[in-house]
Motif scaffolding. Structure first.
Motif, PDB file in Angstrom:
ATOM      1  N   SER A  31       0.833  -1.208   0.000  1.00 36.97           N
ATOM      2  CA  SER A  31       0.000   0.000   0.000  1.00 36.97           C
ATOM      3  C   SER A  31       0.864   1.253   0.000  1.00 36.97           C
ATOM      4  CB  SER A  31      -0.930  -0.004   1.224  1.00 36.97           C
ATOM      5  OG  SER A  31      -1.888  -1.039   1.136  1.00 36.97           O
ATOM      6  N   PHE A  32       1.937   1.244   0.796  1.00 35.11           N
ATOM      7  CA  PHE A  32       2.831   2.404   0.814  1.00 35.11           C
ATOM      8  C   PHE A  32       3.546   2.559  -0.525  1.00 35.11           C
ATOM      9  CE2 PHE A  32       2.703   2.500   5.560  1.00 35.11           C
ATOM     10  CZ  PHE A  32       2.420   3.844   5.679  1.00 35.11           C
ATOM     11  N   LEU A  35       1.224   4.163  -2.803  1.00 38.48           N
ATOM     12  CA  LEU A  35       1.008   5.558  -2.404  1.00 38.48           C
ATOM     13  C   LEU A  35       2.131   6.458  -2.886  1.00 38.48           C
ATOM     14  CD1 LEU A  35      -0.885   7.373  -0.623  1.00 38.48           C
ATOM     15  CD2 LEU A  35       0.744   6.958   1.232  1.00 38.48           C
ATOM     16  N   TRP A  38       2.162   7.250  -6.540  1.00 38.12           N
ATOM     17  CA  TRP A  38       0.916   7.871  -7.009  1.00 38.12           C
ATOM     18  C   TRP A  38       1.057   9.384  -6.878  1.00 38.12           C
ATOM     19  CZ3 TRP A  38      -4.313   8.126  -4.079  1.00 38.12           C
ATOM     20  CH2 TRP A  38      -5.351   8.422  -4.973  1.00 38.12           C
ATOM     21  N   SER A  43       0.585  14.997  -2.764  1.00 39.71           N
ATOM     22  CA  SER A  43       1.954  14.511  -2.554  1.00 39.71           C
ATOM     23  C   SER A  43       2.923  15.641  -2.226  1.00 39.71           C
ATOM     24  CB  SER A  43       2.445  13.766  -3.802  1.00 39.71           C
ATOM     25  OG  SER A  43       1.555  12.754  -4.174  1.00 39.71           O
ATOM     26  N   HIS A  49       0.680  12.848   2.235  1.00 40.98           N
ATOM     27  CA  HIS A  49      -0.373  11.848   2.441  1.00 40.98           C
ATOM     28  C   HIS A  49      -0.646  11.589   3.922  1.00 40.98           C
ATOM     29  CE1 HIS A  49      -0.772  10.874  -1.796  1.00 40.98           C
ATOM     30  NE2 HIS A  49       0.549  10.798  -1.901  1.00 40.98           N
ATOM     31  N   THR A  54      -6.214   7.581   7.316  1.00 36.38           N
ATOM     32  CA  THR A  54      -5.936   6.253   6.761  1.00 36.38           C
ATOM     33  C   THR A  54      -4.440   5.956   6.752  1.00 36.38           C
ATOM     34  OG1 THR A  54      -7.898   6.339   5.352  1.00 36.38           O
ATOM     35  CG2 THR A  54      -6.161   4.815   4.708  1.00 36.38           C
ATOM     36  N   ILE A  55      -3.643   6.926   6.341  1.00 38.37           N
ATOM     37  CA  ILE A  55      -2.195   6.697   6.215  1.00 38.37           C
ATOM     38  C   ILE A  55      -1.530   6.700   7.591  1.00 38.37           C
ATOM     39  CG2 ILE A  55      -0.084   7.462   5.086  1.00 38.37           C
ATOM     40  CD1 ILE A  55      -2.447   6.427   3.278  1.00 38.37           C
ATOM     41  N   LEU A 119      -9.913   5.288  -6.181  1.00 31.76           N
ATOM     42  CA  LEU A 119      -9.015   4.146  -6.262  1.00 31.76           C
ATOM     43  C   LEU A 119      -9.718   2.938  -6.871  1.00 31.76           C
ATOM     44  CD1 LEU A 119      -7.535   4.372  -2.648  1.00 31.76           C
ATOM     45  CD2 LEU A 119      -6.288   4.889  -4.749  1.00 31.76           C
ATOM     46  N   PRO A 123      -6.257  -1.565  -4.423  1.00 30.62           N
ATOM     47  CA  PRO A 123      -5.611  -0.618  -3.502  1.00 30.62           C
ATOM     48  C   PRO A 123      -6.580  -0.046  -2.474  1.00 30.62           C
ATOM     49  CG  PRO A 123      -5.804   0.338  -5.690  1.00 30.62           C
ATOM     50  CD  PRO A 123      -6.150  -1.113  -5.822  1.00 30.62           C
ATOM     51  N   PHE A 127      -5.910  -0.244   1.575  1.00 36.95           N
ATOM     52  CA  PHE A 127      -5.850   0.903   2.477  1.00 36.95           C
ATOM     53  C   PHE A 127      -6.934   0.866   3.547  1.00 36.95           C
ATOM     54  CE2 PHE A 127      -3.632   3.118  -1.124  1.00 36.95           C
ATOM     55  CZ  PHE A 127      -2.483   3.447  -0.431  1.00 36.95           C
TER      56      PHE A 127
END
Length: 236
Positions: A31-32, A35, A38, A43, A49, A54-55, A119, A123, A127
Protein backbone atom coordinates in the motif's frame (compact mmCIF):
# COMPACT_ATOMS: atom_id res chain seq x y z
CA UNK A 1 7.86 -19.91 24.74
CA UNK A 2 4.69 -20.45 26.82
CA UNK A 3 1.81 -18.19 25.81
CA UNK A 4 -0.84 -16.58 27.96
CA UNK A 5 -3.36 -19.20 29.16
CA UNK A 6 -6.25 -17.20 27.65
CA UNK A 7 -4.52 -16.74 24.28
CA UNK A 8 -5.81 -19.13 21.62
CA UNK A 9 -2.64 -19.75 19.55
CA UNK A 10 1.07 -19.55 20.32
CA UNK A 11 2.63 -16.13 19.82
CA UNK A 12 5.35 -15.07 19.60
CA UNK A 13 6.29 -18.06 17.47
CA UNK A 14 8.14 -18.79 14.26
CA UNK A 15 5.14 -20.52 12.75
CA UNK A 16 1.60 -19.14 12.22
CA UNK A 17 2.24 -15.95 14.17
CA UNK A 18 5.29 -15.06 12.06
CA UNK A 19 3.40 -15.95 8.88
CA UNK A 20 0.53 -13.59 9.74
CA UNK A 21 2.85 -10.75 10.67
CA UNK A 22 4.95 -11.13 7.51
CA UNK A 23 1.78 -11.24 5.37
CA UNK A 24 0.54 -8.07 7.07
CA UNK A 25 3.87 -6.31 6.56
CA UNK A 26 3.79 -7.27 2.87
CA UNK A 27 0.25 -5.91 2.49
CA UNK A 28 0.97 -2.65 4.29
CA UNK A 29 4.25 -2.16 2.39
CA UNK A 30 2.49 -2.73 -0.94
CA UNK A 31 0.00 0.00 0.00
CA UNK A 32 2.83 2.40 0.81
CA UNK A 33 4.59 1.52 -2.46
CA UNK A 34 1.41 2.32 -4.36
CA UNK A 35 1.01 5.56 -2.40
CA UNK A 36 4.50 6.88 -3.02
CA UNK A 37 4.27 6.07 -6.73
CA UNK A 38 0.92 7.87 -7.01
CA UNK A 39 1.52 11.48 -7.99
CA UNK A 40 -1.27 13.80 -6.82
CA UNK A 41 -1.40 17.44 -5.64
CA UNK A 42 -1.49 16.07 -2.10
CA UNK A 43 1.95 14.51 -2.55
CA UNK A 44 3.68 17.91 -2.68
CA UNK A 45 1.48 19.67 -0.11
CA UNK A 46 2.38 20.30 3.53
CA UNK A 47 1.90 17.04 5.46
CA UNK A 48 1.63 15.05 2.24
CA UNK A 49 -0.37 11.85 2.44
CA UNK A 50 0.03 11.86 6.21
CA UNK A 51 -2.82 14.36 6.36
CA UNK A 52 -5.08 11.32 5.93
CA UNK A 53 -6.12 9.33 8.99
CA UNK A 54 -5.94 6.25 6.76
CA UNK A 55 -2.20 6.70 6.21
CA UNK A 56 -1.51 7.48 9.87
CA UNK A 57 -3.36 4.29 10.80
CA UNK A 58 -1.49 2.31 8.15
CA UNK A 59 1.84 3.54 9.56
CA UNK A 60 0.85 2.48 13.06
CA UNK A 61 -0.31 -0.89 11.76
CA UNK A 62 2.98 -1.44 9.94
CA UNK A 63 4.93 -0.55 13.09
CA UNK A 64 2.79 -2.92 15.16
CA UNK A 65 3.37 -5.85 12.80
CA UNK A 66 7.11 -5.14 12.40
CA UNK A 67 7.48 -5.33 16.18
CA UNK A 68 5.33 -8.47 16.18
CA UNK A 69 7.48 -10.12 13.53
CA UNK A 70 10.66 -9.25 15.42
CA UNK A 71 9.13 -10.78 18.54
CA UNK A 72 8.36 -13.94 16.55
CA UNK A 73 11.89 -14.24 15.20
CA UNK A 74 13.62 -13.52 18.52
CA UNK A 75 10.90 -15.01 20.80
CA UNK A 76 11.29 -11.85 22.87
CA UNK A 77 8.63 -11.34 25.54
CA UNK A 78 9.54 -7.63 25.72
CA UNK A 79 8.90 -7.09 22.00
CA UNK A 80 5.71 -9.15 22.24
CA UNK A 81 4.49 -6.92 25.08
CA UNK A 82 5.32 -3.81 23.01
CA UNK A 83 3.37 -5.24 20.06
CA UNK A 84 0.34 -5.72 22.30
CA UNK A 85 0.58 -2.15 23.61
CA UNK A 86 0.73 -0.78 20.07
CA UNK A 87 -2.21 -3.00 19.12
CA UNK A 88 -4.43 -1.30 21.70
CA UNK A 89 -4.13 1.85 19.55
CA UNK A 90 -3.76 0.43 16.04
CA UNK A 91 -6.49 -2.26 16.00
CA UNK A 92 -9.42 -0.04 17.16
CA UNK A 93 -8.14 2.80 14.95
CA UNK A 94 -8.14 0.56 11.87
CA UNK A 95 -11.63 -0.72 12.69
CA UNK A 96 -12.74 2.93 13.03
CA UNK A 97 -11.17 3.85 9.69
CA UNK A 98 -12.92 0.94 7.95
CA UNK A 99 -16.30 1.79 9.49
CA UNK A 100 -16.06 5.51 8.67
CA UNK A 101 -14.69 5.02 5.16
CA UNK A 102 -17.06 2.33 3.93
CA UNK A 103 -19.98 3.89 5.81
CA UNK A 104 -19.46 7.29 4.17
CA UNK A 105 -18.82 5.65 0.80
CA UNK A 106 -22.21 3.95 1.09
CA UNK A 107 -23.77 7.42 1.53
CA UNK A 108 -21.65 9.38 -0.95
CA UNK A 109 -18.09 8.42 -1.85
CA UNK A 110 -17.21 12.02 -2.76
CA UNK A 111 -17.43 12.87 0.95
CA UNK A 112 -14.11 11.08 1.48
CA UNK A 113 -12.57 10.77 -1.99
CA UNK A 114 -12.58 13.47 -4.70
CA UNK A 115 -13.75 11.94 -8.01
CA UNK A 116 -10.35 12.47 -9.66
CA UNK A 117 -8.60 10.51 -6.87
CA UNK A 118 -10.86 7.44 -6.80
CA UNK A 119 -9.01 4.15 -6.26
CA UNK A 120 -9.46 0.78 -7.94
CA UNK A 121 -10.81 -1.98 -5.69
CA UNK A 122 -7.50 -3.69 -4.81
CA UNK A 123 -5.61 -0.62 -3.50
CA UNK A 124 -8.86 0.63 -1.92
CA UNK A 125 -9.17 -2.67 -0.04
CA UNK A 126 -5.48 -2.54 0.91
CA UNK A 127 -5.85 0.90 2.48
CA UNK A 128 -9.30 0.67 4.04
CA UNK A 129 -10.04 -2.97 4.91
CA UNK A 130 -6.93 -5.19 5.00
CA UNK A 131 -5.31 -3.43 8.01
CA UNK A 132 -8.44 -3.89 10.15
CA UNK A 133 -8.66 -7.57 9.16
CA UNK A 134 -4.99 -8.24 9.92
CA UNK A 135 -5.01 -6.38 13.24
CA UNK A 136 -8.27 -7.97 14.40
CA UNK A 137 -7.00 -11.46 13.53
CA UNK A 138 -3.79 -10.82 15.42
CA UNK A 139 -5.73 -9.68 18.47
CA UNK A 140 -8.35 -12.42 18.50
CA UNK A 141 -6.13 -15.48 18.09
CA UNK A 142 -2.51 -14.44 18.68
CA UNK A 143 -2.67 -11.99 21.61
CA UNK A 144 -3.46 -12.08 25.33
CA UNK A 145 -6.67 -10.31 26.41
CA UNK A 146 -6.58 -6.54 26.60
CA UNK A 147 -6.78 -5.08 30.09
CA UNK A 148 -7.95 -1.63 28.95
CA UNK A 149 -11.44 -0.71 30.21
CA UNK A 150 -14.09 1.64 28.91
CA UNK A 151 -12.95 4.88 30.59
CA UNK A 152 -9.34 4.41 29.51
CA UNK A 153 -10.41 3.48 25.98
CA UNK A 154 -12.52 6.65 25.77
CA UNK A 155 -9.66 8.84 27.04
CA UNK A 156 -7.26 7.28 24.52
CA UNK A 157 -9.76 7.67 21.67
CA UNK A 158 -10.53 11.30 22.54
CA UNK A 159 -6.82 12.11 22.72
CA UNK A 160 -6.09 10.55 19.32
CA UNK A 161 -9.15 12.18 17.71
CA UNK A 162 -8.34 15.70 18.84
CA UNK A 163 -4.62 15.36 18.14
CA UNK A 164 -5.57 14.41 14.60
CA UNK A 165 -8.01 17.36 14.39
CA UNK A 166 -5.29 19.80 15.48
CA UNK A 167 -2.95 18.27 12.88
CA UNK A 168 -5.60 18.61 10.14
CA UNK A 169 -6.27 22.24 11.05
CA UNK A 170 -2.56 23.02 11.05
CA UNK A 171 -2.18 21.47 7.60
CA UNK A 172 -5.22 23.50 6.47
CA UNK A 173 -3.52 26.69 7.69
CA UNK A 174 -0.55 25.86 5.43
CA UNK A 175 -2.36 24.41 2.41
CA UNK A 176 -5.70 26.21 2.39
CA UNK A 177 -7.73 23.02 1.94
CA UNK A 178 -8.66 19.88 3.87
CA UNK A 179 -7.63 16.33 2.91
CA UNK A 180 -11.19 14.96 3.14
CA UNK A 181 -13.99 16.75 1.22
CA UNK A 182 -16.42 16.25 4.13
CA UNK A 183 -14.35 18.64 6.27
CA UNK A 184 -14.95 21.41 3.70
CA UNK A 185 -18.71 21.01 4.14
CA UNK A 186 -18.67 21.42 7.93
CA UNK A 187 -18.12 24.47 10.12
CA UNK A 188 -15.84 24.39 13.18
CA UNK A 189 -18.50 23.17 15.60
CA UNK A 190 -19.70 20.51 13.21
CA UNK A 191 -16.14 19.26 12.77
CA UNK A 192 -15.81 19.15 16.59
CA UNK A 193 -18.94 17.01 16.75
CA UNK A 194 -17.60 14.75 13.99
CA UNK A 195 -14.33 14.16 15.83
CA UNK A 196 -16.16 13.59 19.11
CA UNK A 197 -18.42 11.06 17.40
CA UNK A 198 -15.37 9.37 15.84
CA UNK A 199 -13.71 9.09 19.26
CA UNK A 200 -16.85 7.48 20.66
CA UNK A 201 -16.95 5.11 17.70
CA UNK A 202 -13.30 4.16 18.28
CA UNK A 203 -14.12 3.45 21.94
CA UNK A 204 -16.98 1.29 20.73
CA UNK A 205 -14.65 -0.59 18.39
CA UNK A 206 -12.30 -1.26 21.32
CA UNK A 207 -15.15 -2.72 23.35
CA UNK A 208 -16.42 -4.67 20.33
CA UNK A 209 -12.99 -6.25 19.85
CA UNK A 210 -12.90 -7.17 23.54
CA UNK A 211 -16.39 -8.67 23.36
CA UNK A 212 -15.44 -10.65 20.23
CA UNK A 213 -12.29 -11.87 21.99
CA UNK A 214 -14.44 -13.20 24.83
CA UNK A 215 -16.90 -14.75 22.36
CA UNK A 216 -14.27 -16.54 20.28
CA UNK A 217 -12.29 -17.72 23.29
CA UNK A 218 -15.36 -18.66 25.34
CA UNK A 219 -14.59 -16.23 28.16
CA UNK A 220 -17.88 -14.91 29.55
CA UNK A 221 -16.17 -12.46 31.92
CA UNK A 222 -14.59 -10.54 29.05
CA UNK A 223 -17.88 -10.35 27.15
CA UNK A 224 -19.63 -8.88 30.19
CA UNK A 225 -16.82 -6.43 30.92
CA UNK A 226 -16.81 -5.19 27.33
CA UNK A 227 -20.50 -4.26 27.39
CA UNK A 228 -20.92 -2.85 30.86
CA UNK A 229 -18.33 -3.34 33.56
CA UNK A 230 -15.83 -0.44 33.72
CA UNK A 231 -13.70 -2.15 36.35
CA UNK A 232 -11.38 -3.68 33.76
CA UNK A 233 -10.14 -7.17 33.07
CA UNK A 234 -7.84 -8.95 35.43
CA UNK A 235 -5.40 -11.44 34.04
CA UNK A 236 -5.44 -14.95 35.35
Amino acid sequence: MAHHPLQRLASPSRQLSLLLHVAGIASFSASFKFLFNWETPISSSFGGHFQFLTIIGLSLSLGTFVVGALADVTLSSQLFALKNILSVCSAPLEVLISILYWGLCAIDKTLVVPPDLALDFLPDFGFHAAPALFLATDLLVLSPPWTIHGYSALALSESLAFLYWFWVEYCFSRNGWYPYPIFELLNTWQRALLFTFSASLMTGSTMLLKWTYGKINGIEEFKKEAVGNPAGIKRE
